[in-house]
Structures are given as C-alpha cells and as structure tokens.
Enzyme design. Structure first.
Site, short mmCIF file in Angstrom:
data_model
loop_
_atom_site.label_atom_id
_atom_site.label_comp_id
_atom_site.label_asym_id
_atom_site.label_seq_id
_atom_site.Cartn_x
_atom_site.Cartn_y
_atom_site.Cartn_z
CG ASP A 68 -32.47 7.46 -8.91
OD1 ASP A 68 -33.98 8.14 -8.28
OD2 ASP A 68 -32.87 6.38 -9.29
CG ASN A 137 -32.64 -3.71 -15.13
OD1 ASN A 137 -32.76 -3.39 -14.12
ND2 ASN A 137 -32.57 -2.90 -16.50
CG HIS A 139 -32.72 -0.64 -12.53
ND1 HIS A 139 -33.30 -0.28 -13.73
CD2 HIS A 139 -33.48 0.58 -11.21
CE1 HIS A 139 -34.21 0.34 -13.04
NE2 HIS A 139 -34.02 0.58 -11.87
CD GLU A 144 -30.80 0.28 -16.55
OE1 GLU A 144 -31.21 -0.47 -15.90
OE2 GLU A 144 -31.96 0.96 -16.94
C1 GLP Z 1 -36.82 3.09 -10.35
C2 GLP Z 1 -35.77 3.86 -9.53
C3 GLP Z 1 -35.21 2.62 -8.69
C4 GLP Z 1 -35.94 1.88 -8.06
C5 GLP Z 1 -36.78 0.78 -8.99
C6 GLP Z 1 -38.13 0.36 -8.91
O1 GLP Z 1 -36.09 2.67 -12.15
N1 GLP Z 1 -34.87 4.18 -10.45
O2 GLP Z 1 -34.18 3.68 -7.45
O3 GLP Z 1 -35.72 1.15 -6.88
O4 GLP Z 1 -37.43 2.09 -10.36
O5 GLP Z 1 -39.62 1.01 -8.50
P1 GLP Z 1 -40.28 0.06 -8.24
O6 GLP Z 1 -40.03 0.31 -6.87
O7 GLP Z 1 -41.51 0.95 -8.33
O8 GLP Z 1 -40.07 -1.45 -8.82
#
Ligand code: GLP
Length: 264
Positions: A68, A137, A139, A144
């Site tokens: 993404d 959440n 995702h 989402e």
């Molecule tokens: C973002 C990314 C996800 C990732 C998530 C969790 O929203 N788009 O791909 O898994 O954050 O991030 P973190 O690893 O910083 O908790």
C-alpha cells in the site's frame, strides 16, 4: 489453516521471520515477495540487511510488491511507504530497481494505476510469500473493516482509528493522509504463503479475532483463516489473549518457538 508461532519478544519475532524469508529467498528463484510497512517489520528488514551485508543473501532474483501507499505522498516524502522501504531495506541490498513495485501515492489516472499494479503481479506469476502486519482494528494493508472487502487494488478512505494510530509517524494527526491505495484482500489471499507479524499488546485483540473469531469483513484479518498456508509470528504481548487457549482450535495450530527452526 493458520500456524501460530509465539516469539519471546520483538527481536525474537524479527529473527524468526527473517529465518523464514531467508529460506524462501534462497530456495525460490525468482521469488515474488509481498512486503508490508509499519513499525512491525522494521526489525525483519534489519535482519535481512545484516544477512546481506554478511554475504549470506542475494536479492538479484527477488521481485517485491508492496501492499500500500498513502494517497498524496510522493516517494520523496519521509512519511511515504516508498521512502520507508528504501530507507529500511532497498537501499541496503542488491535488489534490481525494476523488480521493486510499490503503488504510487500521486497519479493522474486512478484506473490505470490500479490496472497496472494488478497486471504487474499477474505478469510476475503471483506472489509467493506475502508479509503482513496487522492494524489494531484488524486491517490488512489498508483493507479497512466494513460491510465488504475489495478483491483488487483500490483506493480506500482510512478509518479514524487508523489515522489516529498512524499519526505517531507524522508531526500531527492532520498531516496523516485520509486516503490510501492498497492491494485488495483478494490479491493478498492469492499469495501462495502468508506470513503475518504481530507485536505488542495493542495487537492482542485483533490477533485473537484473527485466529479465533468469526470470519467477517468487520475484521479483515479473519479472512486469513480460510487461506491454506498462513504463518503468524507473534510476540508474547500480542498473543497473550490466545496462546494458552488455541491448541484444540480447528483453524489454528500453535507451535512452540522451537518448531520454527524447521523453516531455517
Ligand atoms: C499501516 C499499514 C499496515 C500495517 C499497519 C500496522 O496501517 N498500512 O500494512 O500492518 O499500519 O502498523 P504497525 O506495524 O506500525 O503497527
């Protein structure tokens, strides 16, 4: 089927994950690797960079596809996922630039960008191993929670909780983009193998739902239960709600830490 491997802590999670990736990078040529961003995989990238620096790893035949990107951020913006990937990984290894794929955050023709990204994955022969983090959440990428999930790459409005969670990387909450482009859950589920990493107690609830909850679009990560080959490496904090209760579950097998050695 989900295999859950409990790691002692963040460092242990990163080392176990790197072991699996190293084995796939060495054994599958060429390897199509789906990659994630966020704070969780930073330690994994660090391990891989160290292995490369020590002469143990070659990325000549590795192709990467990132999940993404934030809409509106250029690759030169330090908060873009493109910048993140170069900073933590690509600048330090011998991957070919033409083998790196990250959805652009700035573009003129939305449909073309989406079609091109999907086509690039298909042309490469699909993703062999997809690395994932998880949002609190549930995702995945930027898929989402909601009434439905998209199969293909698409543009998404970020949930307020995601904007809040990700604001820790920005100067303030208002700077966090409200939209993102993300690979769809369909494409993610087409990966031959999936490795999800989870660290910290903030992820415990989402992780418990991922492995034990009802499969539903309001927690996108639960879809992983119906993928044939998912490994989750979670540290003790992230797995504290489930680790002692899932041994008999149909959807998930709990491995002791040592079993991970088999991937080495
Ligand atoms: C973002 C990314 C996800 C990732 C998530 C969790 O929203 N788009 O791909 O898994 O954050 O991030 P973190 O690893 O910083 O908790």
């Amino acid at each position: 089927m989900i295999q859950l491997i409990i790691a002692n802590n963040y460092e242990d999670m990163s080392k176990k994950a790197s072991k699996l990736l190293i084995s796939r990078i060495k054994d599958t040529i060429p390897l199509n690797l789906g990659l994630a961003t966020g704070s969780t995989p930073v330690g994994l990238y660090k391990e891989l960079v160290t292995e490369y620096a020590n002469g143990n790893l070659d990325f000549e035949h590795t192709r990467t596809f990132n999940l993404d990107e934030y809409i509106g951020l250029s690759p030169y913006n330090p908060n873009s996922y493109s910048y993140y990937m170069w900073k933590h990984f690509f600048s330090h290894i011998n991957i070919r630039k033409e083998n790196i794929h990250i959805p652009p955050g700035i573009f003129a023709n939305e449909q073309k960008v989406i079609d091109d990204y999907e086509e690039a994955i298909v042309q490469a022969g699909g993703i062999d191993l997809q690395v994932l983090g998880i949002g609190a959440n549930g995702h995945i990428g930027f898929n989402e929670p909601g009434e439905s999930l998209s199969v293909s790459t698409h543009i998404v409005e970020l949930k307020s909780e995601t904007i809040k969670a990700n604001s820790r990387f920005f100067e303030n909450k208002d700077e966090v983009p409200k939209k993102a482009i993300t690979m769809g859950m369909g494409k993610i589920m087409e990966a031959k193998e999936i490795l999800l990493l989870a660290s910290g107690k903030e992820k415990a609830k989402a992780l418990a739902q991922t492995v034990k909850g009802i499969v539903e679009t309001h927690c996108p990560s639960t879809i992983l239960q119906i993928h044939p080959n998912v490994k989750i490496i979670a540290d003790k904090e992230a797995s504290f709600l489930i680790a002692d209760r899932i041994r008999a579950s149909n959807n998930c097998i709990l491995f002791s830490s040592d079993r991970m050695e088999q991937y080495g």
